[in-house]
Design a protein around this motif. Structure first.
Motif, PDB file in Angstrom:
ATOM      1  N   GLN A  17     106.484  36.133 -26.346  1.00 47.18           N
ATOM      2  CA  GLN A  17     106.602  36.760 -27.660  1.00 47.18           C
ATOM      3  C   GLN A  17     105.368  36.481 -28.519  1.00 47.18           C
ATOM      4  O   GLN A  17     104.917  37.350 -29.266  1.00 47.18           O
ATOM      5  CB  GLN A  17     107.869  36.271 -28.360  1.00 47.18           C
ATOM      6  CG  GLN A  17     109.151  36.684 -27.663  1.00 47.18           C
ATOM      7  CD  GLN A  17     110.386  36.267 -28.440  1.00 47.18           C
ATOM      8  OE1 GLN A  17     110.340  36.074 -29.644  1.00 47.18           O
ATOM      9  NE2 GLN A  17     111.505  36.134 -27.737  1.00 47.18           N
ATOM     10  N   LEU A  18     104.828  35.291 -28.407  1.00 45.50           N
ATOM     11  CA  LEU A  18     103.598  34.983 -29.145  1.00 45.50           C
ATOM     12  C   LEU A  18     102.490  35.959 -28.756  1.00 45.50           C
ATOM     13  O   LEU A  18     101.766  36.481 -29.614  1.00 45.50           O
ATOM     14  CB  LEU A  18     103.144  33.545 -28.862  1.00 45.50           C
ATOM     15  CG  LEU A  18     103.933  32.411 -29.514  1.00 45.50           C
ATOM     16  CD1 LEU A  18     103.393  31.067 -29.047  1.00 45.50           C
ATOM     17  CD2 LEU A  18     103.860  32.507 -31.036  1.00 45.50           C
ATOM     18  N   PHE A  19     102.367  36.219 -27.449  1.00 46.40           N
ATOM     19  CA  PHE A  19     101.301  37.113 -26.987  1.00 46.40           C
ATOM     20  C   PHE A  19     101.541  38.553 -27.429  1.00 46.40           C
ATOM     21  O   PHE A  19     100.634  39.199 -27.974  1.00 46.40           O
ATOM     22  CB  PHE A  19     101.185  37.057 -25.461  1.00 46.40           C
ATOM     23  CG  PHE A  19     100.209  38.066 -24.912  1.00 46.40           C
ATOM     24  CD1 PHE A  19      98.844  37.860 -25.016  1.00 46.40           C
ATOM     25  CD2 PHE A  19     100.660  39.233 -24.316  1.00 46.40           C
ATOM     26  CE1 PHE A  19      97.942  38.796 -24.525  1.00 46.40           C
ATOM     27  CE2 PHE A  19      99.776  40.173 -23.823  1.00 46.40           C
ATOM     28  CZ  PHE A  19      98.405  39.959 -23.931  1.00 46.40           C
ATOM     29  N   THR A  20     102.754  39.067 -27.209  1.00 43.36           N
ATOM     30  CA  THR A  20     103.002  40.485 -27.509  1.00 43.36           C
ATOM     31  C   THR A  20     102.967  40.752 -29.013  1.00 43.36           C
ATOM     32  O   THR A  20     102.364  41.736 -29.461  1.00 43.36           O
ATOM     33  CB  THR A  20     104.350  40.936 -26.928  1.00 43.36           C
ATOM     34  OG1 THR A  20     105.374  40.001 -27.320  1.00 43.36           O
ATOM     35  CG2 THR A  20     104.296  41.011 -25.425  1.00 43.36           C
ATOM     36  N   PHE A  21     103.594  39.881 -29.797  1.00 41.47           N
ATOM     37  CA  PHE A  21     103.546  40.071 -31.247  1.00 41.47           C
ATOM     38  C   PHE A  21     102.127  39.863 -31.778  1.00 41.47           C
ATOM     39  O   PHE A  21     101.688  40.541 -32.705  1.00 41.47           O
ATOM     40  CB  PHE A  21     104.510  39.110 -31.946  1.00 41.47           C
ATOM     41  CG  PHE A  21     105.962  39.420 -31.725  1.00 41.47           C
ATOM     42  CD1 PHE A  21     106.405  40.731 -31.669  1.00 41.47           C
ATOM     43  CD2 PHE A  21     106.892  38.404 -31.568  1.00 41.47           C
ATOM     44  CE1 PHE A  21     107.743  41.023 -31.472  1.00 41.47           C
ATOM     45  CE2 PHE A  21     108.233  38.683 -31.368  1.00 41.47           C
ATOM     46  CZ  PHE A  21     108.664  39.999 -31.311  1.00 41.47           C
ATOM     47  N   GLY A  22     101.400  38.909 -31.184  1.00 47.54           N
ATOM     48  CA  GLY A  22     100.010  38.687 -31.593  1.00 47.54           C
ATOM     49  C   GLY A  22      99.131  39.871 -31.259  1.00 47.54           C
ATOM     50  O   GLY A  22      98.278  40.283 -32.065  1.00 47.54           O
ATOM     51  N   VAL A 183     111.784  55.700 -33.970  1.00 42.78           N
ATOM     52  CA  VAL A 183     112.909  55.708 -33.028  1.00 42.78           C
ATOM     53  C   VAL A 183     113.150  54.304 -32.479  1.00 42.78           C
ATOM     54  O   VAL A 183     114.293  53.830 -32.426  1.00 42.78           O
ATOM     55  CB  VAL A 183     112.647  56.699 -31.875  1.00 42.78           C
ATOM     56  CG1 VAL A 183     113.651  56.491 -30.744  1.00 42.78           C
ATOM     57  CG2 VAL A 183     112.736  58.132 -32.389  1.00 42.78           C
ATOM     58  N   ILE A 184     112.079  53.634 -32.085  1.00 45.52           N
ATOM     59  CA  ILE A 184     112.221  52.275 -31.552  1.00 45.52           C
ATOM     60  C   ILE A 184     112.768  51.344 -32.619  1.00 45.52           C
ATOM     61  O   ILE A 184     113.669  50.529 -32.375  1.00 45.52           O
ATOM     62  CB  ILE A 184     110.871  51.751 -31.023  1.00 45.52           C
ATOM     63  CG1 ILE A 184     110.362  52.632 -29.877  1.00 45.52           C
ATOM     64  CG2 ILE A 184     110.991  50.304 -30.575  1.00 45.52           C
ATOM     65  CD1 ILE A 184     111.259  52.651 -28.671  1.00 45.52           C
ATOM     66  N   LEU A 195     108.873  45.080 -31.786  1.00 47.76           N
ATOM     67  CA  LEU A 195     107.648  45.580 -31.148  1.00 47.76           C
ATOM     68  C   LEU A 195     107.467  47.082 -31.372  1.00 47.76           C
ATOM     69  O   LEU A 195     106.712  47.720 -30.638  1.00 47.76           O
ATOM     70  CB  LEU A 195     107.682  45.293 -29.642  1.00 47.76           C
ATOM     71  CG  LEU A 195     107.449  43.841 -29.220  1.00 47.76           C
ATOM     72  CD1 LEU A 195     107.614  43.696 -27.713  1.00 47.76           C
ATOM     73  CD2 LEU A 195     106.058  43.373 -29.638  1.00 47.76           C
ATOM     74  N   SER A 196     108.135  47.647 -32.354  1.00 43.54           N
ATOM     75  CA  SER A 196     108.098  49.097 -32.554  1.00 43.54           C
ATOM     76  C   SER A 196     106.673  49.613 -32.749  1.00 43.54           C
ATOM     77  O   SER A 196     106.317  50.682 -32.230  1.00 43.54           O
ATOM     78  CB  SER A 196     108.968  49.493 -33.752  1.00 43.54           C
ATOM     79  OG  SER A 196     108.535  48.839 -34.937  1.00 43.54           O
TER      80      SER A 196
END
Length: 447
Positions: A17-22, A183-184, A195-196
């Motif tokens: 989550q740190l990587f994707t949100f970052g 939509v997401i 992560l929209s």
């Protein structure tokens, strides 16, 4: 003993989550991050190789600056989710200094102005008492509205001077990105819903690639590894006039940092106090000094990422620290930076419409706490917001201003903040007579 719950700002999320949100934060701010070295390099007639050096140095030091601001050490860093990038406020002064004195004088002025900012941090942090909810709400609203021209430029294609700017294909691509993002956001909750924006950027880029609207040519030509050495353009030089001009720019940046700290503090539920503000100023000053040493420029928080925090509701400062680490890697591995740069600007524009609007909503929510009936708060908000959006509404309005005056007048956030503070002091002279209250509370109105 019961365990004290961790504040969302200080929550360390799982590595994935740190990587994707970052990464989501990096994608949002990338276009703005590289714009300053691109524009400055073009204005000063630098070679393509020199501009690439500036871009790589900018990404590296942006990442370091973000790590300083988010993680913090001693009295440096707000320890809030504030992503750092080169300030557009300093762009015009740097072009002026560069044309008259040279590139080495720019870096010297940047280093000196950063040191002066650190020295002034305790003084400016004491001004927090001039920011009651009526001022904060007006300022956050101005920030959100002032970002919309950037969203419009991205939506149109990124270059208003090009022949295909604003063509239907760009607008439809941006609209499709908005639709996917919404939509997401509406259909999913938790990790996926947060992560929209990233999903919107990814799907929008796939659509662009399918219709041949994505340029991957820069990825092949970019180097695998490149480290920009400090003082690559020569030893910085220090002269009085460039330092004074850059210091004035830093004063305006400090005003914007105040607004960003207050906005993010409200969004995250961790209100900004005098100590936090002083630490944020010191981090700006230190990052600016490092920028001048490593061929980069003054730093402050990127406002566009405030909207992402509001939209995703991910408040952890460690997420933004992860974004800083990604930017450091981008500065060291140009191919990674080129890959992220391949995201089409209309796709960025589509996501920006949603995010920047969320920043405006945060300002409106803060203003909902303000008592308007029987007070002068309405006129304070009306005038300060109107003055704050003037530079954005019609930039040519101040084209005859020169030097320091032009620098001040071109910053809508600075103008709006000064106007709101002065009007609040003049029209609400008795702070003990409550004019700001939460909905449902009874306000003690002035006579």
């Amino acid at each position: 003993m019961s365990r004290i719950p961790t504040h969302p700002v200080d929550e360390v999320l799982p590595l994935r989550q740190l990587f994707t949100f970052g990464l989501q934060h990096v994608l949002v701010m990338y276009a703005g991050a590289v714009a300053v070295p691109l524009i400055l390099g073009s204005a000063l007639g630098l070679t393509q190789a020199q501009i690439i050096t500036l871009i790589n140095a900018n990404l590296l030091t942006s990442g370091i600056a973000t790590l300083i601001q988010t993680l913090g050490f001693w009295k440096f860093g707000a320890r809030l989710p504030m992503i750092q990038g080169c300030s557009f406020i300093a762009l015009a002064p740097m072009i002026m200094i560069g044309k008259e004195f040279g590139l080495s004088e720019i870096f010297g002025a940047v280093i000196a102005a950063g040191a002066i900012t650190i020295a002034l941090a305790p003084v400016f942090s004491r001004l927090l008492r001039f920011f009651p909810p009526v001022v904060i709400g007006s300022l956050i609203t101005i920030i959100g509205v002032s970002l919309m021209p950037a969203a419009a430029i991205w939506l149109g294609g990124g270059n208003p001077g090009s022949d295909d700017f604003g063509n239907p294909a760009n607008l439809l691509l941006g609209l499709a990105t908005v639709a996917v993002t919404l939509v997401i956001y509406a259909k999913f909750s938790g990790f996926i819903g947060n992560l929209s924006v990233l999903i919107g950027l990814f799907v929008g880029s796939l659509i662009a690639a399918a219709f041949g609207m994505t340029d991957f040519s820069q990825i092949g030509s970019a180097a695998w590894f490149e480290l920009s050495p400090p003082m690559a353009f020569g030893v910085p030089k220090f002269s009085t006039m460039p330092i004074l001009v850059m210091t004035l720019a830093m004063l305006v940046i400090m005003a914007e940092t105040t607004g960003n700290c207050l906005a993010i503090g409200k969004l995250t539920g961790k209100p900004t106090d005098q100590r936090t503000l002083g630490n944020a100023f010191r981090a700006d000053g230190l990052s600016t000094m490092l920028g001048g040493l490593f061929n980069s420029f003054p730093y402050n928080a990127f406002t566009q990422n405030t909207g992402l925090i509001a939209l995703s509701n991910v408040k952890s400062r460690f997420v933004v620290a992860a974004a800083g680490a990604i930017m450091v890697l981008m500065g060291l591995f140009p191919k990674l930076g080129a890959l992220i740069a391949a995201v089409p600007t209309p796709v960025l524009g589509g996501c920006a419409i949603v995010m920047f609007g969320m920043t405006t909503v945060a300002g409106i929510q803060e203003l909902s706490r303000v008592q308007f009936d029987g007070t002068r708060n309405g006129i304070i908000v009306a005038v300060s917001v109107s003055v704050g959006v003037l530079p954005m509404s019609f930039p040519a309005l101040f084209e005859h201003a020169n030097g320091a005056l032009k620098l001040v007048l071109e910053s809508g956030i600075f103008l709006g903040a000064i106007t709101a503070i002065l009007l609040n002091v003049l029209l609400n002279p008795n702070p003990e007579k409550a004019v700001d209250c939460a909905p449902g509370e009874t306000a003690r109105l002035s006579d």
